[in-house]
Design an enzyme around this catalytic site. Sequence first.
Site, PDB file in Angstrom:
ATOM      1  N   ASP A  14     -58.415  33.474   4.270  1.00 32.21           N
ATOM      2  CA  ASP A  14     -58.936  33.793   2.931  1.00 32.21           C
ATOM      3  C   ASP A  14     -60.440  33.611   2.866  1.00 32.21           C
ATOM      4  N   ALA A  87     -57.742  23.514   4.060  1.00 29.60           N
ATOM      5  CA  ALA A  87     -56.486  22.742   4.024  1.00 29.60           C
ATOM      6  C   ALA A  87     -55.854  22.748   5.404  1.00 29.60           C
ATOM      7  N   GLN A  88     -55.025  21.757   5.678  1.00 30.14           N
ATOM      8  CA  GLN A  88     -54.051  21.883   6.758  1.00 30.14           C
ATOM      9  C   GLN A  88     -52.971  22.710   6.084  1.00 30.14           C
ATOM     10  N   SER A  89     -52.911  23.993   6.411  1.00 31.11           N
ATOM     11  CA  SER A  89     -52.171  24.930   5.555  1.00 31.11           C
ATOM     12  C   SER A  89     -50.794  25.307   6.098  1.00 31.11           C
ATOM     13  N   THR A 131     -50.582  26.778  -4.540  1.00 30.98           N
ATOM     14  CA  THR A 131     -49.617  27.548  -3.747  1.00 30.98           C
ATOM     15  C   THR A 131     -48.229  27.600  -4.374  1.00 30.98           C
ATOM     16  N   GLU A 133     -45.725  26.940  -2.787  1.00 31.41           N
ATOM     17  CA  GLU A 133     -44.984  25.812  -2.218  1.00 31.41           C
ATOM     18  C   GLU A 133     -44.872  24.654  -3.212  1.00 31.41           C
ATOM     19  N   TYR A 157     -46.814  19.186   2.885  1.00 31.21           N
ATOM     20  CA  TYR A 157     -47.839  20.143   2.459  1.00 31.21           C
ATOM     21  C   TYR A 157     -47.724  20.398   0.954  1.00 31.21           C
ATOM     22  N   LYS A 161     -50.386  19.537  -2.011  1.00 32.35           N
ATOM     23  CA  LYS A 161     -50.938  20.586  -2.883  1.00 32.35           C
ATOM     24  C   LYS A 161     -50.625  20.297  -4.355  1.00 32.35           C
ATOM     25  N   HIS A 187     -49.715  35.299   1.304  1.00 30.68           N
ATOM     26  CA  HIS A 187     -50.495  36.521   1.504  1.00 30.68           C
ATOM     27  C   HIS A 187     -50.971  36.570   2.942  1.00 30.68           C
TER      28      HIS A 187
HETATM   29  P1  NAP Z   1     -56.063  29.054   6.922  1.00 29.88           P
HETATM   30  O1  NAP Z   1     -56.278  30.379   7.559  1.00 29.88           O
HETATM   31  O2  NAP Z   1     -55.181  28.056   7.585  1.00 29.88           O
HETATM   32  O3  NAP Z   1     -57.510  28.393   6.704  1.00 29.88           O
HETATM   33  C1  NAP Z   1     -57.670  27.018   6.412  1.00 29.88           C
HETATM   34  C2  NAP Z   1     -59.131  26.675   6.504  1.00 29.88           C
HETATM   35  O4  NAP Z   1     -59.285  25.258   6.255  1.00 29.88           O
HETATM   36  C3  NAP Z   1     -59.758  26.931   7.879  1.00 29.88           C
HETATM   37  O5  NAP Z   1     -61.080  27.365   7.708  1.00 29.88           O
HETATM   38  C4  NAP Z   1     -59.743  25.551   8.516  1.00 29.88           C
HETATM   39  O6  NAP Z   1     -60.708  25.364   9.536  1.00 29.88           O
HETATM   40  C5  NAP Z   1     -60.101  24.711   7.285  1.00 29.88           C
HETATM   41  N1  NAP Z   1     -59.806  23.289   7.457  1.00 29.88           N
HETATM   42  C6  NAP Z   1     -58.675  22.726   7.925  1.00 29.88           C
HETATM   43  N2  NAP Z   1     -58.793  21.379   7.935  1.00 29.88           N
HETATM   44  C7  NAP Z   1     -60.040  21.099   7.466  1.00 29.88           C
HETATM   45  C8  NAP Z   1     -60.752  19.910   7.244  1.00 29.88           C
HETATM   46  N3  NAP Z   1     -60.240  18.713   7.522  1.00 29.88           N
HETATM   47  N4  NAP Z   1     -62.019  19.987   6.741  1.00 29.88           N
HETATM   48  C9  NAP Z   1     -62.574  21.194   6.476  1.00 29.88           C
HETATM   49  N5  NAP Z   1     -61.949  22.354   6.683  1.00 29.88           N
HETATM   50  C10 NAP Z   1     -60.693  22.314   7.154  1.00 29.88           C
HETATM   51  O7  NAP Z   1     -55.511  29.222   5.437  1.00 29.88           O
HETATM   52  P2  NAP Z   1     -55.556  30.519   4.487  1.00 29.88           P
HETATM   53  O8  NAP Z   1     -54.311  31.303   4.711  1.00 29.88           O
HETATM   54  O9  NAP Z   1     -56.865  31.148   4.571  1.00 29.88           O
HETATM   55  O10 NAP Z   1     -55.383  29.829   3.059  1.00 29.88           O
HETATM   56  C11 NAP Z   1     -56.501  29.375   2.326  1.00 29.88           C
HETATM   57  C12 NAP Z   1     -56.061  28.280   1.354  1.00 29.88           C
HETATM   58  O11 NAP Z   1     -55.075  28.808   0.476  1.00 29.88           O
HETATM   59  C13 NAP Z   1     -55.418  27.071   2.005  1.00 29.88           C
HETATM   60  O12 NAP Z   1     -55.769  25.947   1.231  1.00 29.88           O
HETATM   61  C14 NAP Z   1     -53.938  27.332   1.891  1.00 29.88           C
HETATM   62  O13 NAP Z   1     -53.223  26.115   1.876  1.00 29.88           O
HETATM   63  C15 NAP Z   1     -53.879  28.038   0.551  1.00 29.88           C
HETATM   64  N6  NAP Z   1     -52.787  29.009   0.385  1.00 29.88           N
HETATM   65  C16 NAP Z   1     -52.575  29.968   1.311  1.00 29.88           C
HETATM   66  C17 NAP Z   1     -51.584  30.909   1.107  1.00 29.88           C
HETATM   67  C18 NAP Z   1     -51.313  32.003   2.103  1.00 29.88           C
HETATM   68  O14 NAP Z   1     -50.219  32.581   2.041  1.00 29.88           O
HETATM   69  N7  NAP Z   1     -52.240  32.315   2.986  1.00 29.88           N
HETATM   70  C19 NAP Z   1     -50.809  30.862  -0.075  1.00 29.88           C
HETATM   71  C20 NAP Z   1     -51.082  29.873  -1.010  1.00 29.88           C
HETATM   72  C21 NAP Z   1     -52.092  28.966  -0.792  1.00 29.88           C
HETATM   73  P3  NAP Z   1     -60.411  25.880  11.060  1.00 29.88           P
HETATM   74  O15 NAP Z   1     -60.687  27.363  11.045  1.00 29.88           O
HETATM   75  O16 NAP Z   1     -61.392  25.103  11.844  1.00 29.88           O
HETATM   76  O17 NAP Z   1     -58.982  25.568  11.350  1.00 29.88           O
HETATM   77  O1  G4F Z   2     -45.131  32.091   7.540  1.00 26.08           O
HETATM   78  P1  G4F Z   2     -44.690  30.740   7.157  1.00 26.08           P
HETATM   79  O2  G4F Z   2     -45.010  29.624   8.096  1.00 26.08           O
HETATM   80  O3  G4F Z   2     -45.273  30.490   5.705  1.00 26.08           O
HETATM   81  P2  G4F Z   2     -44.873  29.439   4.552  1.00 26.08           P
HETATM   82  O4  G4F Z   2     -44.161  28.274   5.088  1.00 26.08           O
HETATM   83  O5  G4F Z   2     -44.188  30.218   3.477  1.00 26.08           O
HETATM   84  O6  G4F Z   2     -46.313  28.949   4.056  1.00 26.08           O
HETATM   85  C1  G4F Z   2     -47.372  29.861   3.833  1.00 26.08           C
HETATM   86  O7  G4F Z   2     -47.314  30.310   2.503  1.00 26.08           O
HETATM   87  C2  G4F Z   2     -47.517  29.288   1.507  1.00 26.08           C
HETATM   88  C3  G4F Z   2     -47.369  29.965   0.140  1.00 26.08           C
HETATM   89  O8  G4F Z   2     -46.019  30.000  -0.222  1.00 26.08           O
HETATM   90  C4  G4F Z   2     -48.882  28.687   1.711  1.00 26.08           C
HETATM   91  F1  G4F Z   2     -49.120  27.760   0.753  1.00 26.08           F
HETATM   92  C5  G4F Z   2     -48.970  28.064   3.081  1.00 26.08           C
HETATM   93  O9  G4F Z   2     -50.295  27.571   3.288  1.00 26.08           O
HETATM   94  C6  G4F Z   2     -48.685  29.127   4.129  1.00 26.08           C
HETATM   95  O10 G4F Z   2     -49.743  30.061   4.123  1.00 26.08           O
HETATM   96  O11 G4F Z   2     -43.115  30.724   6.944  1.00 26.08           O
HETATM   97  C7  G4F Z   2     -42.480  31.630   6.077  1.00 26.08           C
HETATM   98  C8  G4F Z   2     -40.965  31.485   6.218  1.00 26.08           C
HETATM   99  C9  G4F Z   2     -40.470  30.044   6.129  1.00 26.08           C
HETATM  100  O12 G4F Z   2     -39.326  30.030   5.333  1.00 26.08           O
HETATM  101  C10 G4F Z   2     -40.109  29.672   7.556  1.00 26.08           C
HETATM  102  O13 G4F Z   2     -39.081  28.719   7.670  1.00 26.08           O
HETATM  103  O14 G4F Z   2     -40.594  31.924   7.521  1.00 26.08           O
HETATM  104  C11 G4F Z   2     -39.657  31.026   8.071  1.00 26.08           C
HETATM  105  N1  G4F Z   2     -39.707  31.155   9.535  1.00 26.08           N
HETATM  106  C12 G4F Z   2     -38.684  31.593  10.309  1.00 26.08           C
HETATM  107  N2  G4F Z   2     -39.039  31.575  11.591  1.00 26.08           N
HETATM  108  C13 G4F Z   2     -40.745  30.846  10.331  1.00 26.08           C
HETATM  109  C14 G4F Z   2     -40.325  31.115  11.634  1.00 26.08           C
HETATM  110  N3  G4F Z   2     -41.993  30.391  10.047  1.00 26.08           N
HETATM  111  C15 G4F Z   2     -42.854  30.196  11.088  1.00 26.08           C
HETATM  112  N4  G4F Z   2     -44.105  29.786  10.821  1.00 26.08           N
HETATM  113  N5  G4F Z   2     -42.460  30.441  12.391  1.00 26.08           N
HETATM  114  C16 G4F Z   2     -41.211  30.903  12.722  1.00 26.08           C
HETATM  115  O15 G4F Z   2     -40.888  31.090  13.888  1.00 26.08           O
END
Ligand code: NAP
Ligand code: G4F
Length: 347
Positions: A14, A87-89, A131, A133, A157, A161, A187
Amino acid sequence: MNKKALITGITGQDGSYLAEYLLDKGYIVHGIKRKSSSFNTSRIDHIYKDSHLSSNLFLHYGDLTDASSLVNVLNKIKPNEIYNLAAQSHVGHSFEIPEYTSEVTGLGTLRVLEAMRFLNLKKTKFYQASTSELFGQKPNRSNSFNENSIMIPKSPYGVSKLYSYWITKVYREAYNFYACNGILFNHESPRRGETFVTRKITMFFAKKILGSKEILYLGNLNAKRDWGHAKDYTEMQWKILQQSKPDDYVIATGKTTSIREFVNLCCKYLKLKILWSGKGIKEKAYLIKNGKKELIIKIDKKYYRPLEIDYLKGNPKKALKKLNYKLKHSLKDLVKEMIDSDIKLLK
Ligand code: NAP
Ligand code: G4F
């Protein structure tokens, strides 16, 4: 004068899209990157120029676990807007590193807010990456989650959050901060981390098309997720901070799809014939070609989570109306974009 934005997590999926979007809008963008033993800027290298070359993008070392680094960066920049995306996401990994996840994903948010308070940045707007979650349990009366749905997270996680979600609201009320939660459902994009399920699957099929004989190991195929496109969602992150009053918004597509269906969508795009057989841990998938069966997917228990959210579907009505936004990407387009990009990358 150009607005200044600070993005924590700028090196993530993001963060990279948001940085591009804000630079296009004329912002001066500052990002916090954490120290790593290898390069971690591949998602932003294309927009990052050395600051000596007068780019509008600046990177600073910092970490959400290090309050002093946050105070220093905020004091230097005094941004108009802060997007707290770091985040540790990874939900699955949060069971293995729960304490670290809580430090970064929970207390990290408090550290940013406290730095704002300490430095008296009263006019700075704050966005928190909340999120889906947070929700955890299928809603009783409706089949989708909105801003008023009950929040019962099911992972370290999700709990971290939830803390961030509430501390953002508390600082809004207690100190009159312009602080907002974007409650975003899943996303994805070609820049999605490879350990998340969609990217793991698209990368697998890209390799398969190029001749790989690998087998894909997955966990729970029945889980359903509401998948949107990261580009749409980062645009809405910006819009959330442009409203007259701070508020919280659910961002979602309103549609939900299982992991198995996501695999099927990939096969459909690539015109591959897939056959599923068996149940639970014994479920397998085969490709059918010229009357022959090739085993391509098996279940590995290690990808099951100790606790799982089986169903996520968001109701984005409030956000789409108030932010005046129409989603630009469908899941079908997203699958195509991710697979095409992975094939290109591998080639
Ligand atoms: P991402 O690709 O995992 O990016 C996470 C970012 O946080 C990376 O830049 C990472 O750095 C940095 N980070 C991790 N630990 C850190 C620390 N201790 N100090 C400073 N920076 C740190 O996540 P994303 O998908 O872009 O998501 C962005 C945010 O939205 C996250 O907070 C996530 O939890 C939240 N979110 C995501 C989704 C989704 O579906 N993508 C949905 C809902 C909410 P590195 O590059 O060095 O690892
Ligand atoms: O892709 P996932 O790891 O995403 P998850 O757990 O939904 O989390 C993501 O979305 C959240 C928003 O709802 C964010 F807040 C969060 O930071 C992250 O971006 O898993 C999606 C689904 C889960 O139900 C998981 O159990 O896929 C299932 N799954 C099945 N096989 C797997 C796998 N997930 C992963 N990562 N790897 C597998 O092999």
